[in-house]
Motif scaffolding. Structure first.
Motif, PDB file in Angstrom:
ATOM      1  N   MET A   1       0.773  -1.236  -0.016  1.00 25.94           N
ATOM      2  CA  MET A   1      -0.114   0.031  -0.007  1.00 25.94           C
ATOM      3  C   MET A   1       1.147   1.366   0.267  1.00 25.94           C
ATOM      4  O   MET A   1       1.850   1.322   0.636  1.00 25.94           O
ATOM      5  CB  MET A   1      -0.929   0.059   1.231  1.00 25.94           C
ATOM      6  N   SER A   2       0.463   2.157  -0.769  1.00 26.27           N
ATOM      7  CA  SER A   2       1.334   3.395  -0.666  1.00 26.27           C
ATOM      8  C   SER A   2       0.152   4.567  -1.041  1.00 26.27           C
ATOM      9  O   SER A   2      -0.714   4.649  -1.769  1.00 26.27           O
ATOM     10  CB  SER A   2       2.290   3.633  -2.123  1.00 26.27           C
ATOM     11  N   VAL A   3       0.527   5.668  -0.127  1.00 26.34           N
ATOM     12  CA  VAL A   3      -0.505   6.864  -0.129  1.00 26.34           C
ATOM     13  C   VAL A   3       0.236   8.144  -0.633  1.00 26.34           C
ATOM     14  O   VAL A   3       1.386   8.467   0.102  1.00 26.34           O
ATOM     15  CB  VAL A   3      -1.286   6.867   1.177  1.00 26.34           C
ATOM     16  N   GLY A   4      -0.216   8.760  -1.337  1.00 25.56           N
ATOM     17  CA  GLY A   4       0.273  10.296  -1.522  1.00 25.56           C
ATOM     18  C   GLY A   4      -0.648  11.160  -1.083  1.00 25.56           C
ATOM     19  O   GLY A   4      -1.891  11.375  -1.276  1.00 25.56           O
ATOM     20  N   ILE A   5      -0.099  12.353  -0.487  1.00 21.11           N
ATOM     21  CA  ILE A   5      -0.911  13.262   0.061  1.00 21.11           C
ATOM     22  C   ILE A   5      -0.478  14.538  -0.351  1.00 21.11           C
ATOM     23  O   ILE A   5       0.850  14.997  -0.441  1.00 21.11           O
ATOM     24  CB  ILE A   5      -0.585  13.341   1.816  1.00 21.11           C
ATOM     25  N   VAL A   6      -1.171  15.485  -1.027  1.00 17.11           N
ATOM     26  CA  VAL A   6      -0.957  16.533  -1.723  1.00 17.11           C
ATOM     27  C   VAL A   6      -1.377  17.650  -0.902  1.00 17.11           C
ATOM     28  O   VAL A   6      -2.469  17.952  -0.584  1.00 17.11           O
ATOM     29  CB  VAL A   6      -1.796  17.031  -3.070  1.00 17.11           C
ATOM     30  N   GLY A   7      -0.253  18.462  -0.389  1.00 18.82           N
ATOM     31  CA  GLY A   7      -0.435  19.588   0.680  1.00 18.82           C
ATOM     32  C   GLY A   7       0.141  19.240   2.059  1.00 18.82           C
ATOM     33  O   GLY A   7       0.197  18.449   2.428  1.00 18.82           O
ATOM     34  N   SER A   8       0.546  20.431   2.888  1.00 16.32           N
ATOM     35  CA  SER A   8       1.277  20.379   3.934  1.00 16.32           C
ATOM     36  C   SER A   8       0.687  21.234   4.775  1.00 16.32           C
ATOM     37  O   SER A   8       1.373  21.730   5.698  1.00 16.32           O
ATOM     38  CB  SER A   8       2.934  20.755   3.638  1.00 16.32           C
ATOM     39  N   GLY A   9      -0.819  21.244   4.946  1.00 16.75           N
ATOM     40  CA  GLY A   9      -1.278  22.094   6.124  1.00 16.75           C
ATOM     41  C   GLY A   9      -1.625  20.869   7.220  1.00 16.75           C
ATOM     42  O   GLY A   9      -1.355  19.691   7.176  1.00 16.75           O
ATOM     43  N   ILE A  10      -2.495  21.386   8.120  1.00 14.50           N
ATOM     44  CA  ILE A  10      -2.735  20.618   9.262  1.00 14.50           C
ATOM     45  C   ILE A  10      -3.437  19.076   8.735  1.00 14.50           C
ATOM     46  O   ILE A  10      -3.203  18.048   9.306  1.00 14.50           O
ATOM     47  CB  ILE A  10      -3.518  21.264  10.355  1.00 14.50           C
ATOM     48  N   SER A  11      -4.357  19.126   7.848  1.00 14.29           N
ATOM     49  CA  SER A  11      -4.957  17.994   7.616  1.00 14.29           C
ATOM     50  C   SER A  11      -4.060  17.051   6.741  1.00 14.29           C
ATOM     51  O   SER A  11      -4.037  15.846   7.301  1.00 14.29           O
ATOM     52  CB  SER A  11      -6.028  18.288   6.278  1.00 14.29           C
ATOM     53  N   GLY A  12      -3.159  17.327   5.833  1.00 18.64           N
ATOM     54  CA  GLY A  12      -2.312  16.559   5.412  1.00 18.64           C
ATOM     55  C   GLY A  12      -1.360  15.902   6.121  1.00 18.64           C
ATOM     56  O   GLY A  12      -1.107  14.910   6.089  1.00 18.64           O
ATOM     57  N   LEU A  13      -0.775  17.011   7.094  1.00 17.37           N
ATOM     58  CA  LEU A  13       0.440  16.516   7.840  1.00 17.37           C
ATOM     59  C   LEU A  13      -0.152  15.537   9.041  1.00 17.37           C
ATOM     60  O   LEU A  13       0.630  14.661   9.249  1.00 17.37           O
ATOM     61  CB  LEU A  13       0.962  17.596   8.500  1.00 17.37           C
ATOM     62  N   HIS A  14      -1.260  15.792   9.464  1.00 23.52           N
ATOM     63  CA  HIS A  14      -1.743  14.981  10.510  1.00 23.52           C
ATOM     64  C   HIS A  14      -2.055  13.650   9.980  1.00 23.52           C
ATOM     65  O   HIS A  14      -1.803  12.478  10.440  1.00 23.52           O
ATOM     66  CB  HIS A  14      -2.969  15.380  11.002  1.00 23.52           C
ATOM     67  N   LEU A  15      -2.803  13.564   8.630  1.00 20.04           N
ATOM     68  CA  LEU A  15      -2.804  12.298   7.898  1.00 20.04           C
ATOM     69  C   LEU A  15      -1.416  11.500   8.085  1.00 20.04           C
ATOM     70  O   LEU A  15      -1.490  10.212   7.996  1.00 20.04           O
ATOM     71  CB  LEU A  15      -3.389  12.436   6.681  1.00 20.04           C
TER      72      LEU A  15
END
Length: 417
Positions: A1-15
């Motif tokens: 499994m691999s997850v990409g997260i676009v964004g470095s605000g609180i939502s993206g970084l907590h995830l």
């Protein structure tokens, strides 16, 4: 499994940090590197309530447990529409909220993610190009380049224009009547004036914010170019505070009052909106939206960062518990599950922008007369589901007041303010 997260605000970084704890390979795609997150104008002035702080402790990234970064009380002034005497009360916020500039907070979280072995890719990347690299792509960045993928959901977005025009800056030269307290003045037909202690790159300072009803008397200051005319801007700010929040004006040291630095100001307007929570890409893959890519609330109820954190943790559970592919069915189902909580925040935040109905105005009156009710009401900002259950109906307010009165004996004397 691999997850990409676009964004470095609180939502993206907590995830990212939560999935990292769960052993899920994650790549964060950010427009800015760690140093870049430390620069620029302030974009927002978040208050992170107790449940968000607890999630940060679980992530091992809570570093601001000290008085200069806390709001422990709210001083509320609700002005009367008929120019009569305002309702006033001071309430304890339990637990305290944490008020840390995101130019301090986000670099700290991103550093923790990288130090723990997380992969960070900086620059501007098209969502369509990133999706093929991962089993699931989560978009948590609400910039214009990605909003087109997630159109507004008209059934969940009652407003199509801004309901408030904002002007908020970080200042020196304001004293506190109650230590570590937020002041909020509700002004019928005009909007709100807020002052809150804030831990900024300049250290302990104060945010002074105008949330102006469009076309009302507070709006003009949001259009003044403070860089081009700092003296004129400062004069207009002080004049508005004197006219609409005179007790706050008394605590402003005219000689010392100034922005903490050039550009320490945010001006603009926000249209509350809920966008579709997932998008089908050209290659048939799907991307899932959270954070600013999904929901934009007006900041008046101070729920944005807290909703972002809650959503990140809930999504991390859905990802790690998933048994099937991260396809359109997963994205649809995940977004529906996340909405079960988010809708309470959205409905409450939208309702708070309108004049209060009689049962809510009555609750303010009860809070002004009984500190038990005032403390419980303000502390309920930590639980938006319970807050909306209270405020959404006369029956909810009645049950809330009854619970407060049954919980402890009334204090001797009237509510102190």
């Amino acid at each position: 499994m691999s997850v990409g997260i676009v964004g470095s605000g609180i939502s993206g970084l907590h995830l990212a940090l939560r999935l990292q704890q769960r052993g899920v390979p994650v790549t964060v795609y950010s427009e800015h590197d760690i140093d870049g997150l430390r620069t620029g104008r302030p974009r927002n002035f978040p208050a992170r309530f107790g449940r968000t702080q607890q999630r940060e402790r679980e992530l091992g990234v809570f570093e601001w447990d000290f008085a200069d970064a806390q709001v422990r009380h709210w001083a509320v002034t609700a002005h009367a529409a008929d120019a009569g005497l305002p309702l006033e009360f001071v309430a304890g916020l339990r637990p305290p909220s944490s008020v840390v500039d995101f130019r301090i907070y986000l670099p700290s979280l991103l550093s923790a993610y990288v130090d723990r072995g997380g992969e960070l890719v900086t620059g501007d990347h098209a969502v369509e190009d990133l999706a093929a690299r991962h089993d699931l792509l989560v978009v948590a960045n609400g910039n214009r380049s990605v909003r087109r993928l997630f159109p507004a959901d008209p059934d969940r977005s009652p407003y199509t224009t801004p309901q408030r025009v904002l002007c908020a800056g970080i200042y020196h030269g304001i004293t506190e009547e109650v230590p570590h307290a937020l002041d909020i003045h509700f002004l019928p037909g005009a909007g709100e004036i807020l002052r809150l202690p804030f831990y900024s790159p300049a250290g302990r300072a104060d945010v002074l914010a105008f949330e102006a009803v469009p076309g009302g008397p507070l709006e003009a200051v949001a259009h003044v170019d403070a860089d081009a005319d700092p003296a004129g801007f400062r004069r207009q700010v002080l004049d508005l505070v004197a006219a609409y929040a005179p007790t706050l004006r008394e605590r402003v040291d005219t000689g010392a009052f100034t922005l903490t630095g050039p550009g320490e100001l945010a001006q603009g307007a926000i249209t509350p909106v809920v966008r579709r929570g997932w998008a089908r890409l050209d290659d048939g893959r799907c991307a899932l939206a959270i954070g600013d890519a999904w929901i934009t609330n007006d900041p008046l109820t101070a729920q944005g960062a807290n909703l972002g954190s809650h959503t990140a943790f809930a999504l991390a559970d859905l990802i790690t518990d998933a048994e099937g592919p991260f396809d359109e069915a997963f994205c649809r189902a995940a977004s529906a599950r996340l909405w079960e909580h988010a809708r309470h925040v959205v409905e409450w935040s939208n309702a708070f922008l309108a004049p209060p109905p009689p049962h809510v105005a009555g609750l303010f009156g009860r809070a002004a007369a009984d500190k038990r009710i005032a403390d419980a009401f303000v502390s309920r900002f930590n639980d938006p589901v319970a807050m909306w259950r209270t405020l959404s109906s006369p029956e909810g307010v009645a049950a809330f007041v009854a619970d407060c009165e049954a919980a402890a004996p009334a204090p001797v004397g009237a509510q102190g303010g």
